[in-house]
Design an enzyme around this catalytic site. Structure first.
Site, PDB file in Angstrom:
ATOM      1  N   HIS A 160       0.814  -1.228   0.000  1.00 15.68           N
ATOM      2  CA  HIS A 160       0.000   0.000   0.000  1.00 15.68           C
ATOM      3  C   HIS A 160       0.847   1.278   0.000  1.00 15.68           C
ATOM      4  CE1 HIS A 160      -3.617  -2.311   0.471  1.00 15.68           C
ATOM      5  NE2 HIS A 160      -3.235  -2.830   1.618  1.00 15.68           N
ATOM      6  N   ASP A 196      -2.554 -10.623  -2.446  1.00 16.81           N
ATOM      7  CA  ASP A 196      -3.111 -10.189  -1.159  1.00 16.81           C
ATOM      8  C   ASP A 196      -4.598  -9.861  -1.334  1.00 16.81           C
ATOM      9  OD1 ASP A 196      -1.950  -8.803   1.654  1.00 16.81           O
ATOM     10  OD2 ASP A 196      -3.778  -7.847   0.882  1.00 16.81           O
ATOM     11  N   HIS A 198      -6.117  -7.340  -0.372  1.00 14.09           N
ATOM     12  CA  HIS A 198      -6.287  -5.905  -0.633  1.00 14.09           C
ATOM     13  C   HIS A 198      -5.506  -5.474  -1.860  1.00 14.09           C
ATOM     14  CE1 HIS A 198      -6.736  -6.631   3.759  1.00 14.09           C
ATOM     15  NE2 HIS A 198      -7.797  -5.845   3.609  1.00 14.09           N
ATOM     16  N   ASP A 285      -4.139 -13.159   3.481  1.00 11.92           N
ATOM     17  CA  ASP A 285      -5.403 -12.715   4.085  1.00 11.92           C
ATOM     18  C   ASP A 285      -6.594 -13.102   3.209  1.00 11.92           C
ATOM     19  OD1 ASP A 285      -4.511 -10.862   2.222  1.00 11.92           O
ATOM     20  OD2 ASP A 285      -4.601  -9.137   3.582  1.00 11.92           O
TER      21      ASP A 285
HETATM   22  C1  OKP Z   1      -2.910  -4.394   4.616  1.00  7.54           C
HETATM   23  B1  OKP Z   1      -2.555  -5.517   3.672  1.00  7.54           B
HETATM   24  C2  OKP Z   1      -9.095  -3.271   9.736  1.00  7.54           C
HETATM   25  C3  OKP Z   1      -9.195  -2.031   8.873  1.00  7.54           C
HETATM   26  C4  OKP Z   1      -8.452  -2.178   7.593  1.00  7.54           C
HETATM   27  C5  OKP Z   1      -6.413  -1.486   6.462  1.00  7.54           C
HETATM   28  C6  OKP Z   1      -6.117  -2.864   5.996  1.00  7.54           C
HETATM   29  C7  OKP Z   1      -4.718  -2.932   5.452  1.00  7.54           C
HETATM   30  C8  OKP Z   1      -4.362  -4.280   4.921  1.00  7.54           C
HETATM   31  N1  OKP Z   1      -8.739  -2.935  11.067  1.00  7.54           N
HETATM   32  N2  OKP Z   1      -7.230  -1.430   7.640  1.00  7.54           N
HETATM   33  O1  OKP Z   1      -3.009  -5.363   2.373  1.00  7.54           O
HETATM   34  O2  OKP Z   1      -2.833  -6.826   4.142  1.00  7.54           O
HETATM   35 ZN    ZN Z   2      -4.114  -7.390   2.685  1.00  3.62          ZN
END
Ligand code: OKP
Ligand code: ZN
Length: 344
Positions: A160, A196, A198, A285
């Protein structure tokens, strides 16, 4: 397979993060990496090596000097102001506000160089992120020297983080640093596959107008999932990079069949690109038991992912990104890497 392990990741240890207006226990915690380390050691996957220091220059090929200056000095600055606990941004230069004048206020610069309030800046965020990038560069050395693949066990994640901002638990974009370093070492075409949950907005943005890095990502639809403001299917690159970016957003809750259909499509695009190196942003994830994500992969699917990547046929650099079902992440990562190793 050799693993390069970021033995300083534990210095970045947030206790809490902001979530829906509340401070909740942090998800991105040192135990994540300890569980993976334990699983790799128990399985005797291969040697576990420390990083070699390649200095700041390879990071500065991706991140702005001003951002790296800020990040490397942020904790001292925050302490000097009497900051207690981790630093959280609270104000951002959104539309109509000016981001071109560097404020003197620390709080203002913390916002300028970040994208969300969910990423605690801790005492050890900079050393942990710096050495994570060094691990990525060390593993790249191994692959360029002829290893079939290498795995980077690090945290915080990186995908990110943009050229001049942190967010989504990320500070330094390991995938982008490794890809740029590979080009600087003479490679002509590098592919990044981000699996991932996200969307890897930072990585995409780094190479969006370039043809020498193809970025492909399978992720939860940004209409409902973090990072919300990038990752749609119509983002196909711009300028010289047009046609070298491919997003495969899936609705939260998508089936494993749908996920593998996207994987096949992404790999077909990358195959046509014929990269000399494949970098995998390996977030696990996508696991059904993940507390903040909504896909349904499990061990057999993670193994299948590894096998598919093996069949892709390129030298492969695996970089650890997300995965928050802490006790399961070791087994999930191991399933991917063993799937890769066991396949021909
Ligand atoms: C990072 B990676 C949950 C809220 C979400 C941002 C998620 C970041 C993910 N407490 N906050 O891509 O695994
Ligand atoms: Zn993620």
């Amino acid at each position: 397979m050799k693993t390069v392990y970021n033995d300083r990741h534990g210095q970045h240890a947030a206790r809490h993060e902001f979530f829906r207006g509340q401070l909740v226990p942090a998800f991105e915690i040192p135990a994540r990496a300890y569980y993976v380390l334990q699983a790799l050691q128990a399985a005797e996957l291969g040697p576990i090596l420390p990083p070699e220091d390649h200095g700041l220059a390879p990071l500065a090929r991706v991140h702005s000097a001003a951002y790296l200056d800020f990040l490397s000095g942020a904790w001292a600055e925050w302490q000097g102001l009497g900051g207690e606990g981790d630093a959280f941004p609270a104000v951002w230069p959104v539309r109509t506000l000016r981001a071109d004048v560097l404020p003197r206020s620390f709080a203002a610069r913390l916002g300028l160089y970040s994208m969300d309030s969910g990423t605690p800046l801790t005492a050890g965020a900079w050393p942990a992120a710096y050495w994570g990038a060094q691990c990525s560069l060390t593993a790249l050395d191994l692959v360029l020297a002829g290893e079939r693949s290498a795995y980077v066990l690090t945290r915080p994640p990186g995908h990110h983080a943009g050229a001049d901002f942190f967010g989504g638990y990320c500070f330094v974009n390991n995938a982008a640093v490794a890809a740029q370093a590979a080009l600087d070492r003479g490679l002509k075409r590098v592919a990044i596959l981000d699996v991932d949950y996200h969307h890897g907005n930072g990585t995409q943005a780094c190479f969006y107008e370039r043809a020498d890095v193809f970025f492909a990502s399978i992720h939860g639809d940004p209409l409902t999932e973090y990072p919300f403001f990038l990752g749609h299917a119509d983002e196909t690159g711009a300028g010289a990079g047009l046609g070298f970016n491919a997003n495969f957003p899936l609705p939260a809750g998508a089936s494993n069949e749908a996920w593998f259909a996207c994987l096949d499509a992404a790999l077909a695009r990358l195959q046509a690109y014929a990269p000399e190196l494949l970098i995998v942003s390996l977030g696990v994830d996508t696991y059904g038991g993940d507390p903040i994500s909504h896909f349904q992969l499990d061990r057999p699917e993670f193994s299948l992912l590894g096998q598919r990547i093996r069949r892709f046929g390129a030298p492969t650099l695996w970089l650890q990104e997300g995965g928050y079902a802490t006790e399961a992440i070791g087994h999930n990562v191991l399933a991917v890497l063993r799937g890769f190793e066991s396949s021909t």
